[in-house]
Scaffold this motif. Sequence first.
Motif, PDB file in Angstrom:
ATOM      1  N   ASN A 149       0.840  -1.183   0.000  1.00 60.38           N
ATOM      2  CA  ASN A 149       0.000   0.000   0.000  1.00 60.38           C
ATOM      3  C   ASN A 149       0.888   1.250   0.000  1.00 60.38           C
ATOM      4  O   ASN A 149       1.623   1.485   0.961  1.00 60.38           O
ATOM      5  N   ARG A 228      -5.443   8.609  -3.893  1.00 57.65           N
ATOM      6  CA  ARG A 228      -6.597   7.949  -3.292  1.00 57.65           C
ATOM      7  C   ARG A 228      -7.743   8.949  -3.233  1.00 57.65           C
ATOM      8  O   ARG A 228      -7.561  10.076  -2.760  1.00 57.65           O
ATOM      9  N   ASP A 242     -13.455   3.127  -1.870  1.00 52.80           N
ATOM     10  CA  ASP A 242     -12.030   3.438  -1.771  1.00 52.80           C
ATOM     11  C   ASP A 242     -11.358   3.157  -3.110  1.00 52.80           C
ATOM     12  O   ASP A 242     -11.145   2.003  -3.491  1.00 52.80           O
ATOM     13  N   VAL A 244      -8.348   4.428  -6.243  1.00 54.89           N
ATOM     14  CA  VAL A 244      -7.048   5.062  -6.429  1.00 54.89           C
ATOM     15  C   VAL A 244      -6.824   5.309  -7.908  1.00 54.89           C
ATOM     16  O   VAL A 244      -7.162   4.471  -8.752  1.00 54.89           O
ATOM     17  N   LEU A 267      -8.866   0.320  -4.529  1.00 56.12           N
ATOM     18  CA  LEU A 267      -7.736   0.086  -3.638  1.00 56.12           C
ATOM     19  C   LEU A 267      -8.044  -1.140  -2.781  1.00 56.12           C
ATOM     20  O   LEU A 267      -9.206  -1.499  -2.571  1.00 56.12           O
TER      21      LEU A 267
END
Length: 281
Positions: A149, A228, A242, A244, A267
């Motif tokens: 991450n 993000r 979520d 990205v 993500l």
Amino acid sequence: MPKASRFKSKDGGCEKEEYVVHPGFTPARFNYSQCRNPGRRLIALLYARLGLHRYNFLRGKSLQLGHITQFTKTVHSAASAYNITLKAKDPQETSGRRSPYQTFKAQVNEKKYGRLVLVCTSSGPPGEPKKCTTVNKVAKFMPELPPVNPFQDDTDRFRLLKKSEVLKNEWIRLYLQLAVATSNRNHLEEGVANLKILKVAMEITPHLEEEEPFYKGLGAYDAIFYIRYKDPCKARAGDDVDRVAIVRRVVDVHLETFILVGRTQTLTPAPSNEIAAVEAI
């Protein structure tokens, strides 16, 4: 429908791609203020901003977009070449002028339709000399989401940007908007102004890290940005809260080519309490 043939030529030792337009074939021309297609207007606006960003990046300027007057786009394939005429102003050079705005032109080529694969080959005042503009095999620059991450990694591989850095550099939001808009051409009615940036991490490609100090900062010629974000548009994001955007910038300062490639994706799922705790930028 008449077609355009593509061939390659040599110009000063630089290979160039050129188009020979057959009789009766002309790019579609649009008056921006009269264009009623919201998606087409949005793409032209983002590409105009990209042209200004390229110019500012290479010239050390801070020109700001005033308005777009007109633009053309090729129609021989889904991926198009855009030529945009706009008005821009330099806030540092407006004193004593009757009008602070000057004519500015930008050319942006789509290498793929439905993906962020863009090459800005020229942008600047009319008459400014152009350098070699061909970029081949752009897809080789396409970045991938790393196995770790980038927003939580404790190594020196990624740099997590401060909120002040994100707010100061508006081009970061532009990169996100370009990634979302080019990847969702059928869902542009809601625009991209409401995208919410949560975190931004930056990675400089290893082969450039030790060449010049300039490569180490936000102005690196070859860098990947992990953005993000939240997208309130359900048609684009669905239930993937979520998300990205992965955007790679590659700049050749000698040929003055400016490349943006990337993608958007989900993500790795994070706890809901973590998502709620992140302040939107």
